[in-house]
Design a protein around this motif. Structure first.
Motif, PDB file in Angstrom:
ATOM      1  N   ALA A 122       0.687  -1.191  -0.002  1.00  6.67           N
ATOM      2  CA  ALA A 122      -0.043  -0.072   0.114  1.00  6.67           C
ATOM      3  C   ALA A 122       0.848   1.263  -0.169  1.00  6.67           C
ATOM      4  N   ILE A 123       1.902   1.150   0.795  1.00  5.14           N
ATOM      5  CA  ILE A 123       2.756   2.431   0.916  1.00  5.14           C
ATOM      6  C   ILE A 123       3.370   2.728  -0.709  1.00  5.14           C
ATOM      7  N   LEU A 124       3.756   1.579  -1.255  1.00  8.25           N
ATOM      8  CA  LEU A 124       4.577   1.923  -2.458  1.00  8.25           C
ATOM      9  C   LEU A 124       3.641   2.223  -3.561  1.00  8.25           C
ATOM     10  N   MET A 125       2.504   1.781  -3.513  1.00  8.88           N
ATOM     11  CA  MET A 125       1.381   2.351  -4.330  1.00  8.88           C
ATOM     12  C   MET A 125       1.185   3.512  -4.207  1.00  8.88           C
ATOM     13  N   VAL A 126       0.970   4.043  -3.057  1.00  8.14           N
ATOM     14  CA  VAL A 126       0.537   5.714  -2.844  1.00  8.14           C
ATOM     15  C   VAL A 126       1.662   6.389  -3.292  1.00  8.14           C
ATOM     16  N   LEU A 127       2.723   6.146  -2.645  1.00 11.60           N
ATOM     17  CA  LEU A 127       4.235   6.873  -3.148  1.00 11.60           C
ATOM     18  C   LEU A 127       4.424   6.569  -4.634  1.00 11.60           C
ATOM     19  N   GLY A 128       4.192   5.776  -5.258  1.00 14.12           N
ATOM     20  CA  GLY A 128       4.392   5.640  -6.852  1.00 14.12           C
ATOM     21  C   GLY A 128       3.524   6.503  -7.350  1.00 14.12           C
ATOM     22  N   LEU A 129       1.961   6.615  -7.039  1.00 12.34           N
ATOM     23  CA  LEU A 129       1.302   7.661  -7.628  1.00 12.34           C
ATOM     24  C   LEU A 129       1.750   8.960  -7.556  1.00 12.34           C
ATOM     25  N   ARG A 130       1.996   9.276  -6.422  1.00 15.83           N
ATOM     26  CA  ARG A 130       2.638  10.412  -6.102  1.00 15.83           C
ATOM     27  C   ARG A 130       3.879  10.898  -7.123  1.00 15.83           C
ATOM     28  N   PHE A 131       4.836  10.129  -7.092  1.00 16.06           N
ATOM     29  CA  PHE A 131       5.940  10.379  -8.190  1.00 16.06           C
ATOM     30  C   PHE A 131       5.450  10.557  -9.366  1.00 16.06           C
ATOM     31  N   VAL A 132       4.317  10.018  -9.804  1.00 16.87           N
ATOM     32  CA  VAL A 132       3.793  10.147 -11.190  1.00 16.87           C
ATOM     33  C   VAL A 132       3.302  11.668 -11.190  1.00 16.87           C
ATOM     34  N   ILE A 133       2.609  11.946 -10.250  1.00 18.01           N
ATOM     35  CA  ILE A 133       1.762  13.532 -10.244  1.00 18.01           C
ATOM     36  C   ILE A 133       3.017  14.540 -10.115  1.00 18.01           C
ATOM     37  N   ALA A 134       4.166  14.280  -9.244  1.00 15.90           N
ATOM     38  CA  ALA A 134       5.330  15.117  -9.045  1.00 15.90           C
ATOM     39  C   ALA A 134       6.256  15.251 -10.420  1.00 15.90           C
ATOM     40  N   LEU A 135       6.110  13.962 -11.300  1.00 17.45           N
ATOM     41  CA  LEU A 135       6.851  14.103 -12.359  1.00 17.45           C
ATOM     42  C   LEU A 135       6.378  14.938 -13.558  1.00 17.45           C
ATOM     43  N   GLU A 136       4.707  14.959 -13.541  1.00 18.93           N
ATOM     44  CA  GLU A 136       4.183  15.799 -14.534  1.00 18.93           C
ATOM     45  C   GLU A 136       4.170  17.187 -13.976  1.00 18.93           C
ATOM     46  N   GLY A 137       3.773  17.447 -12.829  1.00 17.14           N
ATOM     47  CA  GLY A 137       3.851  18.833 -12.341  1.00 17.14           C
ATOM     48  C   GLY A 137       3.063  19.780 -13.070  1.00 17.14           C
ATOM     49  N   ALA A 138       2.229  19.518 -14.080  1.00 13.72           N
ATOM     50  CA  ALA A 138       1.638  20.383 -14.956  1.00 13.72           C
ATOM     51  C   ALA A 138       0.209  20.832 -14.591  1.00 13.72           C
ATOM     52  N   ARG A 139      -0.167  21.949 -14.932  1.00 14.04           N
ATOM     53  CA  ARG A 139      -1.578  22.493 -14.518  1.00 14.04           C
ATOM     54  C   ARG A 139      -2.365  22.474 -16.015  1.00 14.04           C
ATOM     55  N   GLY A 140      -3.633  22.887 -15.732  1.00 13.75           N
ATOM     56  CA  GLY A 140      -4.419  22.769 -16.892  1.00 13.75           C
ATOM     57  C   GLY A 140      -4.959  21.315 -17.151  1.00 13.75           C
ATOM     58  N   ALA A 141      -5.257  21.325 -18.478  1.00 13.87           N
ATOM     59  CA  ALA A 141      -5.731  19.963 -18.961  1.00 13.87           C
ATOM     60  C   ALA A 141      -4.862  18.753 -18.436  1.00 13.87           C
ATOM     61  N   ARG A 142      -3.691  19.016 -18.949  1.00 21.46           N
ATOM     62  CA  ARG A 142      -2.535  17.915 -18.661  1.00 21.46           C
ATOM     63  C   ARG A 142      -2.413  17.377 -17.264  1.00 21.46           C
ATOM     64  N   GLY A 143      -2.561  18.315 -16.362  1.00 21.11           N
ATOM     65  CA  GLY A 143      -2.378  18.037 -14.954  1.00 21.11           C
ATOM     66  C   GLY A 143      -3.613  17.524 -14.442  1.00 21.11           C
ATOM     67  N   ALA A 144      -4.672  17.821 -14.985  1.00 18.45           N
ATOM     68  CA  ALA A 144      -6.214  17.277 -14.656  1.00 18.45           C
ATOM     69  C   ALA A 144      -6.134  15.805 -15.001  1.00 18.45           C
ATOM     70  N   ALA A 145      -5.711  15.732 -16.290  1.00 20.19           N
ATOM     71  CA  ALA A 145      -5.785  14.370 -16.652  1.00 20.19           C
ATOM     72  C   ALA A 145      -4.879  13.128 -16.084  1.00 20.19           C
ATOM     73  N   VAL A 146      -3.527  13.924 -15.532  1.00 23.39           N
ATOM     74  CA  VAL A 146      -2.547  13.081 -14.753  1.00 23.39           C
ATOM     75  C   VAL A 146      -3.235  12.650 -13.654  1.00 23.39           C
ATOM     76  N   TRP A 147      -3.773  13.523 -12.975  1.00 22.72           N
ATOM     77  CA  TRP A 147      -4.732  13.290 -11.696  1.00 22.72           C
ATOM     78  C   TRP A 147      -5.783  12.337 -11.828  1.00 22.72           C
ATOM     79  N   LEU A 148      -6.481  12.494 -13.070  1.00 21.50           N
ATOM     80  CA  LEU A 148      -7.559  11.306 -13.235  1.00 21.50           C
ATOM     81  C   LEU A 148      -6.823  10.138 -13.386  1.00 21.50           C
ATOM     82  N   LEU A 149      -5.853   9.822 -14.140  1.00 19.98           N
ATOM     83  CA  LEU A 149      -5.486   8.666 -14.234  1.00 19.98           C
ATOM     84  C   LEU A 149      -4.853   7.922 -13.073  1.00 19.98           C
ATOM     85  N   CYS A 150      -4.144   8.926 -12.124  1.00 19.14           N
ATOM     86  CA  CYS A 150      -3.776   8.376 -10.859  1.00 19.14           C
ATOM     87  C   CYS A 150      -4.940   7.654 -10.014  1.00 19.14           C
TER      88      CYS A 150
END
Length: 204
Positions: A122-150
């Protein structure tokens, strides 16, 4: 020619993003091998745990990130340095979080190895998704799409844990309050370590 150059740069930018995810996994594996792998303590993650988490935090997200549009310049200079500045703090932070939560459950609360491995997964799962969000760090439509994917990936993991047959296949335990407590501690350790490591990497 200009459209071809632009498309080539987009591919290279996306390859760099995807490479960071895969190298982070390698840093994590090396950290766990050098710590728990050389001790008598049971290893915190089975291959099927790695397969589940890697599919939801690396494999599926990397498929979409590799094909997604991206903007910005492509600079080949410092390619490895740029990857290392993300992957080393992320991999070590994930390892520290998994180690903290797993040992707390196994030795601190005397949970079984299966329950402790559930915490580590569970820890690795949460941190892994957090890294995906941190890697993108984008706002707007791309950022929203990354959050939705996670969010979708998190939902798939919740289904894997919630369905008894799937949970049994992956050798996970049913969620319990004490397990969530250990997972919360591990996640907090990982997030703090990632923030500190990222700051140190940026100043180096």
């Amino acid at each position: 020619v200009p459209p071809m150059v632009a498309e080539g740069r987009q591919v290279l930018r996306n390859v760099q993003r995807v490479a960071k995810l895969f190298v982070t996994k390698s840093v994590l594996a090396a950290f766990l091998i050098l710590t728990l792998g050389t001790s008598s303590t049971a290893y915190p993650l089975l291959p099927r745990h790695f397969s589940l988490v890697a599919a939801l935090t690396i494999g599926i997200p990397a498929f979409f990130l590799a094909l997604a549009p991206s903007t910005g310049r492509w600079r080949p200079e410092g390619f490895l340095r740029d990857i290392a500045r993300f992957t080393v703090p992320a991999g070590l932070a994930a390892g520290a979080g998994v180690l903290a939560g797993y040992l707390l459950a196994l030795h601190g609360l005397d949970e079984s190895v299966r329950q402790s491995r559930t915490v580590a997964t569970a820890i690795l799962m949460v941190l892994g998704l957090r890294f995906v969000i941190a890697l993108e760090g984008a706002r707007g439509a791309r950022g929203a799409a990354v959050w939705l994917l996670c969010a979708v990936m998190a939902g798939l993991y919740a289904l894997a844990v919630g369905i008894p047959e799937v949970r049994c296949f992956f050798e996970l335990s049913a969620p319990q309050p004490e397990l969530w407590l250990c997972a919360g501690v591990g996640i907090a350790v990982g997030l703090v370590a990632f923030r500190i490591g990222s700051r140190l990497a940026r100043t180096s």
